[in-house]
Design a protein around this motif. Structure first.
Motif, PDB file in Angstrom:
ATOM      1  N   ILE A 159       0.846  -1.202   0.000  1.00 35.79           N
ATOM      2  CA  ILE A 159       0.000   0.000   0.000  1.00 35.79           C
ATOM      3  C   ILE A 159       0.883   1.254   0.000  1.00 35.79           C
ATOM      4  N   ALA A 182       3.958   1.543  -1.149  1.00 28.22           N
ATOM      5  CA  ALA A 182       4.605   1.704  -2.450  1.00 28.22           C
ATOM      6  C   ALA A 182       3.625   2.298  -3.442  1.00 28.22           C
ATOM      7  N   LEU A 183       2.398   1.802  -3.387  1.00 24.34           N
ATOM      8  CA  LEU A 183       1.386   2.343  -4.286  1.00 24.34           C
ATOM      9  C   LEU A 183       1.188   3.833  -4.040  1.00 24.34           C
ATOM     10  N   GLY A 184       1.201   4.200  -2.774  1.00 26.30           N
ATOM     11  CA  GLY A 184       1.054   5.630  -2.444  1.00 26.30           C
ATOM     12  C   GLY A 184       2.186   6.452  -3.032  1.00 26.30           C
TER      13      GLY A 184
END
Lengths: 100, 173, 733
Positions: free
Chosen positions: A17, A19-21
C-alpha cells in the motif's frame, strides 16, 4: 498464538500500500507519509521476527530505523517548505527540471 | 480460534483499512490522521510482540512528533489538496499493476523462505517486565554503542540541516 | 681521556655557520633588498661576512686549545649510493682555519669598503638598482669560498671550487652590458665568459684528477685518500703522478698559472672590490690551498712537485715582465697578482708549504690593499672628471636620455655582432674620446689631491716589493730561501721576478702619484670617504705587521708551527742574510731605476713611455702581453672556429639536417604517413570504424534520453519495476 506468517503477510500488504502511495500520489507530503508507512511495515516484520527468535537485535534495529526516519522527515519537510517558497507549488510533477 | 488471533485479525483489518484510507483520501489532513491511526495500531502490534519500548517510541516519535510535523507543514503550505493534472497518464495503472505483483511476490517469498510454522512468542510476564527493558538497554549501550552515537550525530546534522534550509535569509546589504 | 674531553669542547658546532651566515645575509638582501637603503644592504652583507669571521676566529681558537687536532663536523647527508657515502662535512684544522680567517677577514673589510665604492660606482654608471645585487653576489662568494676551504673531501672542495668560479663569472660580468669605461659593449660579459671557460679547462683537469683518485684510491675524503696514497705510490707511481698533474691543471686554471692565466687580466672588468677580493686575495689562492691540502700526495712524487714549482716560477717571471708594460692601474696589479701567485705555487711545489701559505696570507693583505687603493684612485679621478663635466656647461644631461642612448647603441652593437662574422664591434663614432679613469697616463700628482690613498698605496707597494720590515719581505724571502736551498734555477727566476716586481710598482707610484697632473680630472681628483679608507688602514696595518706571523728566528715560526698540525713537521729556516740582502738590494735598485726613468723626469701629457725607445720591440711585447692572447687565438680559437663552422655548415646543416633529416627521414615519413597510413589505414579503416561507433552511440542516446523525462514518480516507477524483476528472478530461480 499467532503464527509469524500472519505478521509477515500483514507487513507485505502494508508495504505494498505504501509503495502504491509513493507511485500514484502527486502530493509530496502524502508520498512522504507513504514512505513512512513502508518503513513501518518493515519495522513490523523486524519486531515480529525478533519476537520469534527471542533476540533484541531486531528491536534495536527498529529503534535505529525510527531515529533515521525522524531525521529524514525533518530534512525532507524542510526541503519541501523551501521548494514551496521558491516555486509556490508543491506538485511533484512540476519538479521536472532534470528532464534529459 | 484463540483470542490472540482474533485480536490480531481485528487489528490488522484496522491497519490495512487506515493505510488504504491514507492512500485514497483527497485531503492530505485526512491522510495524515489515517496514518496516525495506522501507527497506533502498529504500536499495539509491537506490544503484542513483546516490544514495549519500541511501541512507546512508535507512539511518541511517529504518531506524536513526526505526524504533528506533517500536519503543521500541510497546513502551513495549504497543501490539503492539489489541482488535478494529467501529466503522466500511464502512471496510475502501471503503479497499481506493479504494486500488486510486488505484494504477491513479497508474500510468496516471505512465506516460502522465512521458515513458516514458527509462532511468535507470547508476551509473557518476564518480557514485559523491567528486565527486558534493561536487557535491551544493555545490548544497546554495549554491542550497539557506536551506531547509537552515530545516530545522535545524524540527528544533530538533520536538525542543523532543517534549520539552515528553512532559515529566513536576511536582506543582503 | 683528557684529550677526548678537550676535543669535545670548543666551538666546532658553529662550523656550519661559516656557510649559513653569508647565505642568510644574501637571502635577506635578495628578498628585502629592494626595500632597504644602501646602508642597510651593506650593513647586512658586512655583518654576514663578519659573522663568518667571528666563527672562523672561534674555530681557530678551538683548534689551538685542542692541540691542532683536525675535527670533522658532519652537517648533512649528500649522496649515498651503495658503498659510496658522500656527506657534507666540515673539516676544522689549522690549515682550513687559516684560510677561513683570511677569507672572512679580508672579505669583511672589502665588504665594508664596497659600501662606499659601489655607492659611487652605481651612480657613475646610472644603474642604482644594482647595489643590492652586488652584495648578494659578494655574500654568495664568501659562502662558496667557505665551502671550498672547510670541505672534508675533494668533492666538497670541488663544490666550493665551482661555486667561487660562478661568483667570479657573475661579478666580472657585473656591468655586463658595458665595457670598463661604461661604454655600451659586450666587453665585460666577454671577459666573464673568458674567465669561466678558461676555468672550465682547469676544472676539467681537476675532475679527471678526482676520477682517478676515486678509481684508484677509493675515496674523496682527505684522510682516506692520504692514507691510501702511499701504497698506490709504491705499486703504481704513475697514478699519483697523473692525479697530481691533472690537479695542477686545475690549479693553473683557478690560480691563473701558465698556460691558463689569460683570464685574470680580463677579469679586471669587474668592480674593483671584486678584483681585490676574488681575483687577488682569496679565490685565486684556492689552487695554492689545494696543493697545500694535498701535500701528502705531492710529497710522494717529487717529479710532479718539480713541475709544479717550474710552472709557478715561470709564471712569476713571465707575468712580472708583462706588468712592466701595462698602463692600466688595475692591469698592472692583475699581472702582479699572477706573478705573486706564481711565487706561491712555486713555493708549494718545492714543498715549502708554510712559505707558500705565509705568502698567501701576506699577499692577501697587501694586494687587497693595493687593489682597493687603486679603486680609490680610480673613483677619485672619476669624481674629478664628473665634477668638471657636470660643472657649468653640461648641467644635467638627463640620466634617462643618456641611458636610453647607451641602450640603443648596445642593441646596435648586438645586431652588428650577430651580423658580422668576427663578432667585434669596433667603432662607436658617436662617443669619441672617452675618459679612462684607470689609465695611469691620465693620472699624475695625485699625492697632493689624495694624500690618504697615497700613503696607503706606498705601504702596499713596499710590502709587495719586499722591503724590510713589511710583510712581503718576510714571506717572499722565505720562498726565496727555500728555492736557494733546493732549486737554484727557480731561485734565480724568482729573484729576477722580484726585481721586476719592485720596478713596476715603482713605475706605478711615480706615474700615479708624483709629477704633475696630466689631465684636468687628475687635477681635480677628490679623496675617498672614510667608509673606504678605514678598511684600507686596517689592511695597511696588516701589510706592515703581517710578517710577524712567521718571523724566521728561533722560537718564532708561529705559522709554521701552527700549520705543522695539519701538513706535518717542517723545518723552520733561519733568516739567511745573503738571500735577504740580495733581494732587498735588488728591490731598492729596481725602485731607484724606476725613479731614474719615471720619477726624475715625470711623464708629460701625451708623452710616450720613456722605456719604449730603448727597449724597442721588447717593450712592445710587454705592452701587448707577449701576444699570448693572439697566440691562443691563432692556435686554438681560429682552428676551433673553423672546425665548428665546418661542423655546423657541412656536417650539421647540409648532411645531417638537409640530407638525413629532410630527405631521408622526413621524406620517408611523409610518404608513409600520407599514402600508406593516412589514405588507406586511417581514412578507410579507422575512421569508418569509429565513425560508425559514434553514429550508433548518437542513435542510442537519442532514444534513451526519452526515459529521462524529469518526473520523479516515473523514476520511482522504474525503481519499483526493478524491484519486482529482481524478486521475480529470486522466485523463479
Amino acid at each position: 498464538m499467532v503464527p509469524v506468517d500472519y505478521y509477515v503477510v500483514l507487513s507485505a500488504i502494508l508495504f505494498t500500500i505504501g509503495a502504491l502511495g509513493v507511485l500514484s500520489r502527486r502530493n509530496p507530503l502524502i508520498i512522504f507519509m507513504s514512505i513512512e508507512l513502508m518503513l513501518n511495515a518493515a519495522n513490523l516484520a523486524f519486531v515480529a521476527f525478533a519476537s520469534v527468535y527471542e533476540t533484541f537485535s531486531g528491536q534495536i534495529f527498529v529503534f535505529f530505523v525510527i531515529a533515521v526516519a525522524a531525521a529524514e522527515v525533518a530534512v525532507g519537510l524542510a526541503l519541501i517548505v523551501e521548494i514551496f517558497k521558491t516555486k509556490k507549488n508543491i506538485n511533484i510533477d512540476e519538479m521536472n527540471s532534470l528532464k534529459g | 480460534m484463540s483470542s490472540d488471533l482474533i485480536v490480531f485479525l481485528v487489528l490488522s483489518l484496522v491497519a490495512i483499512a487506515t493505510a488504504l484510507g491514507m492512500l485514497f483520501s483527497q485531503n492530505a489532513v485526512y491522510s495524515a490522521l489515517f496514518l496516525v491511526l495506522n501507527f497506533v495500531t502498529v504500536a499495539i502490534f509491537y506490544l503484542l510482540l513483546g516490544a514495549p519500548f519500541i511501541a512507546m517510541a512508535q507512539i511518541t516519535v511517529y504518531a506524536g512528533a513526526i505526524m504533528v510535523l506533517f500536519l503543521f507543514v500541510i497546513m502551513l503550505l495549504g497543501a490539503e489538496s492539489l489541482a488535478p493534472t494529467n501529466s503522466l497518464p500511464w502512471q496510475k495503472p502501471m503503479a497499481i499493476l506493479l504494486s500488486v505483483i510486488l505484494g504477491v511476490e513479497a508474500v510468496y517469498l516471505l512465506l516460502n523462505r522465512a521458515g513458516s510454522n514458527l509462532a511468535v512468542a507470547a508476551p509473557d510476564a518476564s518480557l514485559n517486565s523491567m528486565d527486558s527493558l534493561r536487557e535491551m538497554a544493555m545490548s544497546l549501550f554495549n554491542n550497539f554503542l557506536l551506531p547509537f552515537e552515530v545516530t545522535s550525530i545524524l540527528l544533530l546534522v538533520a536538525m542543523m540541516g532543517a534549520i539552515v534550509l528553512t532559515r529566513q535569509e536576511k536582506e543582503a546589504k | 681521556m683528557h684529550l677526548s674531553e678537550t676535543v669535545n669542547t670548543g666551538f666546532y658546532f658553529l662550523a656550519p655557520g661559516l656557510v649559513l651566515a653569508p647565505v642568510l645575509g644574501l637571502l635577506i638582501n635578495a628578498i628585502f633588498g629592494k626595500y632597504f637603503s644602501e646602508k642597510v644592504i651593506g650593513t647586512v652583507a658586512s655583518l654576514a661576512s663578519g659573522t663568518a669571521f667571528v666563527i672562523s676566529a672561534l674555530l681557530a681558537y678551538s683548534v689551538a686549545v685542542n692541540h691542532g687536532h683536525a675535527v670533522s663536523v658532519p652537517f648533512a647527508e649528500w649522496i649515498h649510493i651503495g658503498d659510496l657515502k658522500l656527506d657534507w662535512t666540515f673539516r676544522v684544522d689549522s690549515l682550513s682555519a687559516t684560510m677561513m680567517l683570511v677569507v672572512s677577514g679580508v672579505g669583511t673589510l672589502i665588504h665594508i669598503y664596497a659600501i662606499g665604492y659601489m655607492h659611487e660606482d652605481v651612480r657613475f654608471k646610472h644603474e642604482e638598482g644594482r647595489f643590492a645585487r652586488f652584495f648578494i653576489f659578494l655574500n654568495l662568494f664568501i659562502a662558496a669560498m667557505m665551502i671550498l676551504v672547510s670541505g672534508d673531501s675533494y668533492l666538497m672542495l670541488f663544490v666550493g671550487w665551482e661555486g667561487v668560479g660562478l661568483c667570479s663569472f657573475l661579478l666580472i660580468g657585473f656591468w655586463f652590458e658595458m665595457d670598463t669605461l661604461a661604454r655600451p659593449s659586450w666587453a665585460n660579459s666577454n671577459a666573464a665568459k673568458k674567465a669561466f671557460i678558461t676555468n672550465r679547462v682547469g676544472d676539467f683537469g681537476f675532475l679527471i684528477a678526482g676520477f682517478l683518485m676515486f678509481w684508484h684510491l677509493g675515496s674523496f675524503q682527505f684522510d682516506e685518500v692520504f692514507a691510501a696514497a702511499p701504497a698506490i705510490a709504491e705499486s703504481q707511481p704513475w697514478v699519483i703522478v697523473a692525479i697530481t698533474l691533472f690537479m695542477l691543471v686545475g690549479v693553473a686554471g683557478k690560480s691563473a698559472q701558465i698556460p691558463l692565466y689569460i683570464w685574470l687580466p680580463d677579469a679586471m672588468a669587474g668592480p674593483t672590490p671584486v678584483s681585490a677580493l676574488i681575483h687577488a686575495a682569496t679565490m685565486v689562492t684556492a689552487g695554492v690551498y689545494l696543493v697545500t691540502r694535498s701535500a701528502s700526495i705531492y710529497t710522494l712524487v717529487p717529479q710532479a712537485q718539480y713541475i709544479v714549482a717550474m710552472v709557478g716560477a715561470a709564471t712569476a717571471l713571465f707575468a712580472a715582465t708583462i706588468a712592466v708594460g701595462q698602463y692600466d692601474i688595475k692591469k698592472v696589479l692583475a699581472y702582479s697578482t699572477i706573478s705573486q701567485l706564481g711565487f706561491m705555487v712555486a713555493a708549494v711545489g718545492m714543498g715549502a708549504y708554510v712559505a707558500g701559505m705565509f705568502h698567501l696570507i701576506t699577499h692577501a693583505f697587501f694586494k687587497a690593499l693595493l687593489f682597493l687603493s687603486a679603486g680609490s684612485v680610480i673613483l677619485g679621478l672619476e669624481r674629478g672628471h664628473h665634477a668638471l663635466a657636470h660643472h657649468p656647461a653640461h648641467k644635467k644631461e638627463s640620466d634617462d636620455s643618456r641611458r636610453r642612448r647607451s641602450q640603443e647603441t648596445l642593441r646596435q652593437a648586438q645586431d652588428n655582432a650577430s651580423q658580422s662574422k668576427h663578432g667585434r664591434h669596433g667603432g662607436h663614432d658617436d662617443h669619441g674620446e672617452v675618459f679612462d679613469p684607470g689609465d695611469m697616463r691620465n693620472m699624475g700628482g695625485l699625492r697632493k689631491t689624495m694624500p690618504v690613498t697615497f700613503w696607503l698605496y706606498i705601504i702596499g707597494t713596499l710590502a709587495l716589493a719586499g722591503i724590510f720590515p713589511f710583510a712581503g719581505f718576510w714571506s717572499k724571502d722565505e720562498i726565496l730561501l727555500d728555492a736557494k736551498l733546493h732549486f737554484t734555477s727557480i731561485y734565480w727566476q724568482l729573484t729576477i721576478a722580484a726585481f721586476f716586481t719592485a720596478f713596476y710598482m715603482g713605475r706605478q707610484i711615480w706615474m700615479v702619484f708624483f709629477g704633475e697632473a696630466r689631465t684636468d680630472a687628475a687635477k681635480s681628483a677628490q679623496e675617498s670617504p672614510k667608509v673606504m679608507t678605514v678598511p684600507l688602514m686596517v689592511l695597511a696595518v696588516l701589510s706592515v705587521a703581517g710578517g710577524a706571523l712567521n718571523l724566521p728566528f728561533e722560537g718564532f715560526h708561529t705559522l709554521g708551527h701552527w700549520l705543522s698540525y695539519t701538513i706535518g713537521e717542517v723545518e723552520g729556516l733561519p733568516l739567511n742574510l745573503q738571500v735577504a740582502g740580495i733581494s732587498t738590494a735588488l728591490a731598492l735598485l729596481a725602485i731607484f731605476i724606476s725613479w731614474l726613468i719615471y720619477g726624475r723626469n715625470p711623464l708629460k701629457a701625451n708623452q710616450i713611455d720613456p722605456l719604449k725607445k730603448p727597449l724597442g720591440f721588447v717593450f712592445t711585447g710587454m705592452e701587448n702581453k707577449w701576444f699570448v692572447d693572439e697566440g691562443y687565438g691563432v692556435l686554438i680559437l681560429t682552428p676551433f672556429k673553423k672546425l665548428s663552422q665546418f661542423l655546423a655548415d657541412v656536417i650539421d646543416w647540409r648532411f645531417w639536417h638537409d640530407f638525413v633529416h629532410d630527405t631521408v627521414i622526413a621524406g620517408t615519413y611523409n610518404w608513409l604517413s600520407e599514402v600508406a597510413l593516412s589514405r588507406y589505414a586511417d581514412e578507410k579503416g579507422i575512421d569508418t570504424f569509429f565513425n560508425s561507433w559514434g553514429t550508433f552511440t548518437q542513435w542510442l542516446s537519442g532514444n534513451v534520453r526519452r526515459i529521462q523525462n524529469g518526473f520523479v514518480r516515473s523514476y520511482a516507477l522504474s525503481v519499483l519495476l526493478g524491484v519486482v524483476l529482481i524478486l521475480g528472478y529470486l522466485i523463479l530461480k
